[in-house]
Write a protein that holds these residues in place. Structure first.
Motif, PDB file in Angstrom:
ATOM      1  N   SER A 244       5.751  10.468 -12.072  1.00 18.82           N
ATOM      2  CA  SER A 244       5.578  11.718 -11.102  1.00 18.82           C
ATOM      3  C   SER A 244       6.862  12.197 -10.924  1.00 18.82           C
ATOM      4  N   LEU A 245       8.210  11.624 -10.794  1.00 17.90           N
ATOM      5  CA  LEU A 245       9.209  12.361 -10.838  1.00 17.90           C
ATOM      6  C   LEU A 245       9.532  13.426 -12.042  1.00 17.90           C
ATOM      7  N   ALA A 246       9.188  12.868 -13.292  1.00 21.31           N
ATOM      8  CA  ALA A 246       9.311  13.790 -14.318  1.00 21.31           C
ATOM      9  C   ALA A 246       8.343  14.868 -14.395  1.00 21.31           C
ATOM     10  N   ALA A 247       7.012  14.684 -13.701  1.00 17.21           N
ATOM     11  CA  ALA A 247       6.430  15.924 -13.716  1.00 17.21           C
ATOM     12  C   ALA A 247       7.002  16.940 -12.448  1.00 17.21           C
ATOM     13  N   LEU A 248       7.771  16.790 -11.835  1.00 17.49           N
ATOM     14  CA  LEU A 248       8.342  17.812 -10.845  1.00 17.49           C
ATOM     15  C   LEU A 248       8.633  19.063 -11.330  1.00 17.49           C
ATOM     16  N   PRO A 249       9.155  19.234 -12.584  1.00 16.19           N
ATOM     17  CA  PRO A 249       9.483  20.600 -13.087  1.00 16.19           C
ATOM     18  C   PRO A 249       8.023  21.470 -13.155  1.00 16.19           C
ATOM     19  N   ALA A 250       6.732  20.894 -13.368  1.00 10.57           N
ATOM     20  CA  ALA A 250       5.773  21.736 -13.044  1.00 10.57           C
ATOM     21  C   ALA A 250       5.440  22.167 -11.896  1.00 10.57           C
ATOM     22  N   ASP A 251       6.207  21.640 -10.677  1.00 14.44           N
ATOM     23  CA  ASP A 251       6.035  22.276  -9.377  1.00 14.44           C
ATOM     24  C   ASP A 251       7.293  23.265  -9.249  1.00 14.44           C
ATOM     25  N   GLY A 252       7.894  23.572  -9.968  1.00 12.65           N
ATOM     26  CA  GLY A 252       8.949  24.609  -9.873  1.00 12.65           C
ATOM     27  C   GLY A 252      10.545  24.228  -9.817  1.00 12.65           C
ATOM     28  N   PHE A 253      10.645  22.889  -9.864  1.00 14.53           N
ATOM     29  CA  PHE A 253      11.890  22.134  -9.756  1.00 14.53           C
ATOM     30  C   PHE A 253      12.721  22.155 -11.159  1.00 14.53           C
ATOM     31  N   ALA A 254      13.974  22.077 -11.112  1.00 16.45           N
ATOM     32  CA  ALA A 254      14.710  22.369 -12.421  1.00 16.45           C
ATOM     33  C   ALA A 254      14.734  20.832 -12.703  1.00 16.45           C
ATOM     34  N   PRO A 255      14.589  20.688 -13.979  1.00 13.43           N
ATOM     35  CA  PRO A 255      14.881  19.323 -14.518  1.00 13.43           C
ATOM     36  C   PRO A 255      16.144  18.656 -13.915  1.00 13.43           C
TER      37      PRO A 255
ATOM     38  N   ALA B 233       7.114   2.530 -12.922  1.00 15.23           N
ATOM     39  CA  ALA B 233       6.690   3.341 -13.994  1.00 15.23           C
ATOM     40  C   ALA B 233       5.984   4.592 -13.495  1.00 15.23           C
ATOM     41  N   ALA B 234       4.829   4.316 -12.751  1.00 13.21           N
ATOM     42  CA  ALA B 234       4.006   5.558 -12.232  1.00 13.21           C
ATOM     43  C   ALA B 234       4.914   6.479 -11.365  1.00 13.21           C
ATOM     44  N   GLU B 235       5.826   5.772 -10.614  1.00 14.87           N
ATOM     45  CA  GLU B 235       6.816   6.865  -9.723  1.00 14.87           C
ATOM     46  C   GLU B 235       7.761   7.586 -10.919  1.00 14.87           C
TER      47      GLU B 235
END
Length: 252
Positions: free
Chosen positions: A181-192, A176-178
C-alpha cells in the motif's frame, strides 16, 4: 522555563508538582486535533521539540540538529543517564506562576519508559494517549507540510516497494500488504522519495518508542487519570468529544 535550581523562587513552581494534562503519542497520531479539542482556555507549555532542543540536543550536540534520525540518536543518549527521558526533563523544569496559570497542557510524551516514569513520579499529571497504525501515520506525514520532518537523503532505486522493504525494521513494523500500500502511494500524487523519507521517520521513531506498550500501561491507571483513543476508529469530531468529556470529568 529553565532547568530547576535547588529550590523554586517565590513566583515559581516545579512542573513536577503542577496538574498537567500530557498528550502521549508518536508522530502523526493526531495530537493537533487533541489540542484543539482541549479548548482555547488551556495554556500550552513549550512542546516536546522545544524542551528537547534546550535540555537534550544543545548540551549533547553543541547546537541545533534538524535531521530526525540524528535527534532520535541524541535523545537515546540522554535516556542512558535519564531513564525517564522527556518526562524526567519536563519534571525538572520550573514555571513562572505569574505567567503559567490555568489548565496547563504539554505535548507530549512517547513510549513506555517516559509514560511510566511520569505516571509513577508525578501524581498530579493526567494523560491523553492517541494511537494510529504506523502505515496511517506515514500517510498523515505525507499530508502535512512540517519543515521539521527532515532526514538525510536516502538512496532511491527503481523499485519503491523494494526500497521500503530494505529499510531498517520495515519487515517488523509493516506487513507485506502495508508495504504494498505504501509503495502504491505515488499513484495518489506523492513523490517516491517523500514516501520513502516519511516511512523512514516512522521506522526511526518506532525503534526508540513503543506506542502500544505505553497505551497498555496507561490502561492500568484509573480512568480519570488516563484516556486512550484510537484516532482511526474515531473521526476528529469523536476524538474532540471524547477528550472534552473526559477533561470535564466524564469518561470516554
Amino acid at each position: 522555563m529553565r532547568a530547576a535550581p535547588p529550590a523554586p523562587g517565590p513566583q515559581e513552581a516545579r512542573l513536577a508538582d503542577l496538574p498537567l494534562t500530557v498528550l502521549v503519542g508518536v508522530t502523526g497520531v493526531g495530537k493537533s486535533t487533541a489540542l484543539a479539542a482541549l479548548g482555547a482556555g488551556i495554556r500550552l507549555l513549550p512542546d516536546r521539540r522545544e524542551v528537547t532542543d534546550a535540555v537534550m540536543i544543545a548540551p549533547l550536540a553543541g547546537g541545533p540538529v534538524r535531521d530526525r534520525e540524528q535527534r532520535f540518536a541524541l535523545t537515546a543518549r540522554y535516556r542512558q543517564t535519564h531513564p525517564g527521558g522527556m518526562a524526567q526533563a519536563l519534571g525538572s523544569l520550573l514555571a513562572d506562576t505569574g505567567h503559567w496559570q490555568g489548565p496547563l497542557v504539554f505535548d507530549g510524551l512517547r513510549g513506555l519508559d517516559e509514560v511510566r516514569y511520569a505516571a509513577q513520579t508525578f501524581a498530579a499529571w493526567r494523560f491523553v494517549a492517541l494511537g494510529a497504525p504506523d502505515a496511517v501515520r506515514v500517510r498523515r506525514l505525507l499530508g502535512r507540510a512540517d519543515a521539521f520532518d527532515q532526514l538525510g537523503a536516502a538512496a532511491l532505486g527503481h523499485d519503491l516497494r523494494a526500497d521500503l522493504a530494505a529499510l531498517d525494521g520495515a519487515g517488523t513494523v509493516f506487513s507485506a500488504a502495508e508495504l504494498d500500500s505504501l509503495a502504491a502511494l505515488p499513484a495518489d500524487g506523492f513523490a517516491p522519495a517523500e514516501v520513502l523519507a516519511k516511512t523512514r521517520i516512522v521506522l526511526s521513531e518506532r525503534r526508540h518508542y513503543d506506542p502500544a506498550a505505553a497505551e497498555a500501561f496507561l490502561l492500568t491507571l484509573p480512568p480519570e487519570r488516563a484516556l486512550v483513543l484510537d484516532t482511526v476508529a474515531l473521526a476528529p469530531a469523536g476524538v474532540a468529544a471524547a477528550i472534552q468529556g473526559w477533561a470535564n470529568g466524564g469518561r470516554a
